[in-house]
Design a protein around this motif. Structure first.
Motif, PDB file in Angstrom:
ATOM      1  N   ARG A   1       0.803  -1.229   0.000  1.00 12.73           N
ATOM      2  CA  ARG A   1       0.000   0.000   0.000  1.00 12.73           C
ATOM      3  C   ARG A   1       0.839   1.283   0.000  1.00 12.73           C
ATOM      4  O   ARG A   1       0.570   2.182  -0.805  1.00 12.73           O
ATOM      5  N   PRO A   2       1.841   1.429   0.858  1.00 11.80           N
ATOM      6  CA  PRO A   2       2.632   2.675   0.807  1.00 11.80           C
ATOM      7  C   PRO A   2       3.323   2.872  -0.543  1.00 11.80           C
ATOM      8  O   PRO A   2       3.402   3.997  -1.044  1.00 11.80           O
ATOM      9  N   LEU A   3       3.805   1.783  -1.138  1.00 19.43           N
ATOM     10  CA  LEU A   3       4.440   1.890  -2.454  1.00 19.43           C
ATOM     11  C   LEU A   3       3.427   2.246  -3.539  1.00 19.43           C
ATOM     12  O   LEU A   3       3.728   3.048  -4.430  1.00 19.43           O
ATOM     13  N   PHE A   4       2.233   1.659  -3.474  1.00 20.88           N
ATOM     14  CA  PHE A   4       1.203   1.954  -4.473  1.00 20.88           C
ATOM     15  C   PHE A   4       0.783   3.427  -4.383  1.00 20.88           C
ATOM     16  O   PHE A   4       0.594   4.088  -5.401  1.00 20.88           O
ATOM     17  N   ARG A   5       0.664   3.947  -3.162  1.00 21.41           N
ATOM     18  CA  ARG A   5       0.291   5.354  -2.995  1.00 21.41           C
ATOM     19  C   ARG A   5       1.410   6.273  -3.512  1.00 21.41           C
ATOM     20  O   ARG A   5       1.152   7.268  -4.174  1.00 21.41           O
ATOM     21  N   ALA A   6       2.659   5.921  -3.222  1.00 22.10           N
ATOM     22  CA  ALA A   6       3.796   6.714  -3.714  1.00 22.10           C
ATOM     23  C   ALA A   6       3.853   6.657  -5.238  1.00 22.10           C
ATOM     24  O   ALA A   6       4.137   7.669  -5.897  1.00 22.10           O
ATOM     25  N   ASN A   7       3.586   5.496  -5.803  1.00 20.97           N
ATOM     26  CA  ASN A   7       3.563   5.330  -7.249  1.00 20.97           C
ATOM     27  C   ASN A   7       2.526   6.269  -7.878  1.00 20.97           C
ATOM     28  O   ASN A   7       2.782   6.903  -8.907  1.00 20.97           O
ATOM     29  N   HIS A   8       1.377   6.360  -7.251  1.00 20.26           N
ATOM     30  CA  HIS A   8       0.324   7.253  -7.746  1.00 20.26           C
ATOM     31  C   HIS A   8       0.770   8.713  -7.656  1.00 20.26           C
ATOM     32  O   HIS A   8       0.567   9.497  -8.586  1.00 20.26           O
ATOM     33  N   ARG A   9       1.400   9.089  -6.546  1.00 20.16           N
ATOM     34  CA  ARG A   9       1.892  10.475  -6.398  1.00 20.16           C
ATOM     35  C   ARG A   9       2.890  10.824  -7.495  1.00 20.16           C
ATOM     36  O   ARG A   9       2.839  11.914  -8.074  1.00 20.16           O
ATOM     37  N   LEU A  10       3.808   9.893  -7.784  1.00 18.40           N
ATOM     38  CA  LEU A  10       4.787  10.135  -8.849  1.00 18.40           C
ATOM     39  C   LEU A  10       4.091  10.325 -10.194  1.00 18.40           C
ATOM     40  O   LEU A  10       4.456  11.208 -10.979  1.00 18.40           O
ATOM     41  N   MET A  11       3.096   9.508 -10.449  1.00 21.49           N
ATOM     42  CA  MET A  11       2.351   9.625 -11.703  1.00 21.49           C
ATOM     43  C   MET A  11       1.665  10.985 -11.795  1.00 21.49           C
ATOM     44  O   MET A  11       1.683  11.633 -12.844  1.00 21.49           O
ATOM     45  N   MET A  12       1.077  11.430 -10.709  1.00 20.83           N
ATOM     46  CA  MET A  12       0.366  12.710 -10.731  1.00 20.83           C
ATOM     47  C   MET A  12       1.352  13.886 -10.878  1.00 20.83           C
ATOM     48  O   MET A  12       1.057  14.842 -11.590  1.00 20.83           O
TER      49      MET A  12
END
Length: 148
Positions: A123-134
């Motif tokens: 979960r923390p990695l998936f959320r960070a991945n989304h932030r990078l994408m945004m």
């Protein structure tokens, strides 16, 4: 807590007027030109398409987005999402000092088996991945707006 449920909010201050930004955002088939993580958009008809996205982590998400609301006067674009993620996403573009604010809201459940299997530790990695994408999306949109 449902570890496969996500709610995201991103706010992009942009130095362009609402109608200009809205016109770019309402053309998802052009997203791959300016948003590196949106790898592919295939239009199905005038209100839906299939998107394939991939950020830093080595997995793709593929989903269908179907327009549920298009309101240029309110600056709102909203879609229902189904596939590797299910839920909804909405752009709201409003006037702000120096241009506008593009707000992206998304509420989804992850259905992709790999991501469900690693829901808790990932979960923390998936959320960070989304932030990078945004973050990359905002940079790309700034570049696209310069070309308009």
């Amino acid at each position: 807590m449902d570890w496969t449920h996500y709610r995201f909010v991103s706010r992009w201050p942009l130095p362009a007027p609402v109608p200009v930004v809205y016109a770019v955002l309402e053309r998802p088939e052009d997203y791959p030109r300016w948003w590196p993580q949106v790898r592919e958009v295939t239009r199905l008809d005038s209100t839906s398409g299939v998107l394939r996205v991939r950020s830093l982590l080595p997995y793709d998400l593929t989903f269908t987005a179907h327009e549920t609301r298009r309101d240029p006067a309110a600056g709102v674009l909203e879609t229902a999402l189904a596939g590797d993620i299910e839920g909804w996403a909405r752009w709201t573009v409003t006037p702000a000092a120096g241009g506008c604010l593009a707000r992206y809201d998304q509420e989804v459940d992850v259905t992709k088996p790999l991501l469900r299997r690693f829901a808790v530790p990932g979960r923390p990695l998936f959320r960070a991945n989304h932030r990078l994408m945004m973050c990359a999306g905002r940079r790309g949109l700034l570049g696209a707006l310069e070309a308009v």
